[in-house]
Design an enzyme around this catalytic site. Structure first.
Site, short mmCIF file in Angstrom:
data_model
loop_
_atom_site.label_atom_id
_atom_site.label_comp_id
_atom_site.label_asym_id
_atom_site.label_seq_id
_atom_site.Cartn_x
_atom_site.Cartn_y
_atom_site.Cartn_z
N LYS A 148 2.16 -3.67 6.68
CA LYS A 148 2.52 -3.86 5.27
C LYS A 148 4.05 -3.82 5.10
O LYS A 148 4.62 -4.61 4.36
CB LYS A 148 1.85 -2.79 4.39
N TYR A 191 -1.61 -0.14 10.47
CA TYR A 191 -1.90 -0.82 9.20
C TYR A 191 -0.69 -0.73 8.28
O TYR A 191 -0.22 -1.74 7.74
CB TYR A 191 -3.13 -0.17 8.55
N SER A 250 0.82 -1.21 0.00
CA SER A 250 0.00 0.00 0.00
C SER A 250 0.86 1.26 0.00
O SER A 250 1.98 1.27 0.54
CB SER A 250 -0.86 -0.03 1.26
P1 NAD Z 1 -11.29 -6.39 1.32
O1 NAD Z 1 -11.49 -6.31 2.79
O2 NAD Z 1 -12.45 -6.13 0.45
O3 NAD Z 1 -10.68 -7.83 0.94
C1 NAD Z 1 -9.87 -8.57 1.81
C2 NAD Z 1 -10.43 -9.98 1.84
O4 NAD Z 1 -9.63 -10.78 2.70
C3 NAD Z 1 -11.86 -10.05 2.37
O5 NAD Z 1 -12.64 -10.82 1.49
C4 NAD Z 1 -11.72 -10.73 3.74
O6 NAD Z 1 -12.86 -11.49 4.06
C5 NAD Z 1 -10.48 -11.57 3.51
N1 NAD Z 1 -9.73 -11.86 4.74
C6 NAD Z 1 -9.31 -10.98 5.68
N2 NAD Z 1 -8.61 -11.62 6.64
C7 NAD Z 1 -8.58 -12.94 6.28
C8 NAD Z 1 -8.00 -14.09 6.84
N3 NAD Z 1 -7.30 -14.03 7.98
N4 NAD Z 1 -8.15 -15.27 6.21
C9 NAD Z 1 -8.84 -15.36 5.06
N5 NAD Z 1 -9.43 -14.29 4.47
C10 NAD Z 1 -9.31 -13.10 5.08
O7 NAD Z 1 -10.07 -5.44 0.96
P2 NAD Z 1 -9.56 -4.95 -0.47
O8 NAD Z 1 -9.88 -3.52 -0.61
O9 NAD Z 1 -9.97 -5.91 -1.52
O10 NAD Z 1 -7.99 -5.05 -0.22
C11 NAD Z 1 -7.26 -6.21 -0.54
C12 NAD Z 1 -5.83 -6.05 -0.06
O11 NAD Z 1 -5.28 -4.85 -0.64
C13 NAD Z 1 -5.69 -5.89 1.44
O12 NAD Z 1 -4.55 -6.58 1.86
C14 NAD Z 1 -5.50 -4.39 1.63
O13 NAD Z 1 -4.75 -4.10 2.76
C15 NAD Z 1 -4.74 -4.02 0.35
N6 NAD Z 1 -4.94 -2.62 -0.04
C16 NAD Z 1 -6.20 -2.14 -0.26
C17 NAD Z 1 -6.37 -0.80 -0.62
C18 NAD Z 1 -7.76 -0.23 -0.86
O14 NAD Z 1 -7.88 1.00 -0.96
N7 NAD Z 1 -8.79 -1.02 -0.98
C19 NAD Z 1 -5.26 0.04 -0.75
C20 NAD Z 1 -3.99 -0.49 -0.53
C21 NAD Z 1 -3.84 -1.83 -0.17
#
Ligand code: NAD
Ligand code: UDP
Length: 350
Positions: free
Chosen positions: A164, A160, A136
């Site tokens: 990362k 958070y 991120s």
């Molecule tokens: P999201 O919460 O929609 O998706 C994450 C998924 O992981 C969810 O479906 C959740 O149920 C699953 N999950 C969480 N913990 C788990 C575990 N211990 N075991 C199994 N499944 C688990 O989030 P997103 O927006 O799709 O983000 C995906 C990744 O990208 C994350 O790691 C997030 O930190 C990173 N990210 C997101 C953004 C953003 O703006 N959305 C920005 C930078 C980084």
């Protein structure tokens, strides 16, 4: 044919990435505990591919938690039994709210760090040594020069962001410790993904009041919230409101496919790549474009600056464009149109 494992593949970015991989006829395994998602998202992915022959056979769903090593091993064993061992992993699973991570850091370290450790141990055991990791822009320091380069100062301001950085560090240690030189690793540092698949069948599905701007604007447009609070109009930016690098979630999804193919087709290495458009958009500009494209009004008020916010976050995305066979294709108009289509068709999510 070998499969690709997508941990957290039911989530916002994961679901869209399933579409990218399926479009290229990969066999995918989606692993998710559904702690922040609905399994319906995969049904929708299948709906998108209705017209395509056999695509449904290319998705397997494994429900469970990445912190459960026995479950994880079974996911790898099941794939071997299906004659389609896991070749590589895209690791999305984790918790993602900056605000919640300040309130409950232990849960964040447990899910994001311990979860990654369990995954890497099992990958190592089954000799699966290719991973694309969801990192991120939250890892970068405050007030650094924009556009931000991968070599810019790493100094997160939230637990958070700390998690990362820690996972990136573990991946680096793993790569350097590997005397056989087999690990292939890409840390994709996302900027601000917004929007949805153009069909409106899949999209972002926040369970709480969204803290991110785009789902909040959609909530105002649908009448769920009265107005948008804009956090500060005295930032040192073009119009005083915060500037971010918004990227269409399908462009972001495609970057995972490109990164995976790059890793698999090149010598083992570890790469860090910013994934953004390189274009900065202010909150006021975003609101104006949303209103224009979707023919609606978004009432707003200026409010105090949000704690921990920064004026600007814009990616220098040259490395991603140069290394991967990828570049962002969609405009801010596309992001606003597609994101609103998803919200209109699914006002209460899945
Ligand atoms: P999201 O919460 O929609 O998706 C994450 C998924 O992981 C969810 O479906 C959740 O149920 C699953 N999950 C969480 N913990 C788990 C575990 N211990 N075991 C199994 N499944 C688990 O989030 P997103 O927006 O799709 O983000 C995906 C990744 O990208 C994350 O790691 C997030 O930190 C990173 N990210 C997101 C953004 C953003 O703006 N959305 C920005 C930078 C980084
Ligand atoms: N923002 C806002 N009102 C909101 C949510 C966000 O004005 O209800 C602003 C925020 O201050 C920042 C930009 O919108 O300038 C993007 O915020 P978001 O939380 O979506 O992304 P992040 O700050 O994590 O990059």
């Amino acid at each position: 044919m070998r499969s690709i494992l997508l941990t957290g593949g039911n989530g916002y970015i994961g679901t869209h990435t399933c579409v990218s991989f399926l479009k290229k006829n990969y066999k995918i395994i989606v692993l998710d505990s559904n702690v922040n998602s609905s399994p319906i998202s995969l049904k929708r992915v299948k709906e998108i591919f209705k017209l395509r022959k056999n695509s449904q056979e290319n998705i397997i769903f494994e429900k469970g938690d990445i912190r459960n090593e026995i479950f994880l091993r079974n996911v790898f064993i099941n794939a071997i039994k299906r004659n389609s061992p896991i070749k590589a992993v895209v690791h999305f699973a984790g918790l993602k709210s900056v605000k919640d991570s300040v309130i409950d850091p232990l849960s964040y370290w447990d899910s994001n760090l311990f979860g990654a450790l369990c995954l890497l141990k099992v990958m190592n055991k089954y000799k699966c040594k290719t991973i694309v990791f969801s990192s991120s822009a939250a890892i970068y320091g405050k007030n650094i020069k924009n556009p931000i380069e991968e070599i810019s100062l790493i100094k997160p301001i939230s637990p958070y962001g700390d998690t990362k950085v820690a996972v990136e560090k573990i991946l680096e240690n793993l790569f350097l410790s590997d005397t056989k030189h087999e690990w292939r690793i890409a840390n994709l540092r996302y900027f601000n993904p917004i929007g949805a698949h153009h069909t409106g069948l899949i999209g972002e599905n926040p369970y709480d009041v969204p803290s991110n701007i785009f789902p909040y604007i959609c909530g105002v447009a649908i009448g769920k919230y009265k107005k948008l609070n804009i956090f500060g109009n005295d930032w040192p930016t073009k119009d005083g409101t915060g500037v971010r690098d918004y990227i269409h979630v399908m462009d972001l999804a495609d970057s995972h496919l490109s990164a995976m193919e790059f890793l698999l087709n090149n010598e083992p290495q570890i790469i860090n790549l910013n994934i953004g458009t390189g274009i900065g958009t202010s909150v006021l500009e975003l609101v104006k474009i949303f209103e224009k494209v979707n023919n609606c009004i978004i009432p707003f008020d200026f409010y105090d600056r949000r704690l921990g916010d920064v004026a600007q976050l814009i990616a220098n995305n040259k490395n991603a464009i140069y290394k991967l066979n990828w570049k962002p294709k969609k405009s801010l108009e596309d992001m606003c149109r597609d994101g609103w289509k998803w919200k209109k068709l699914n006002p209460n999510g899945y």
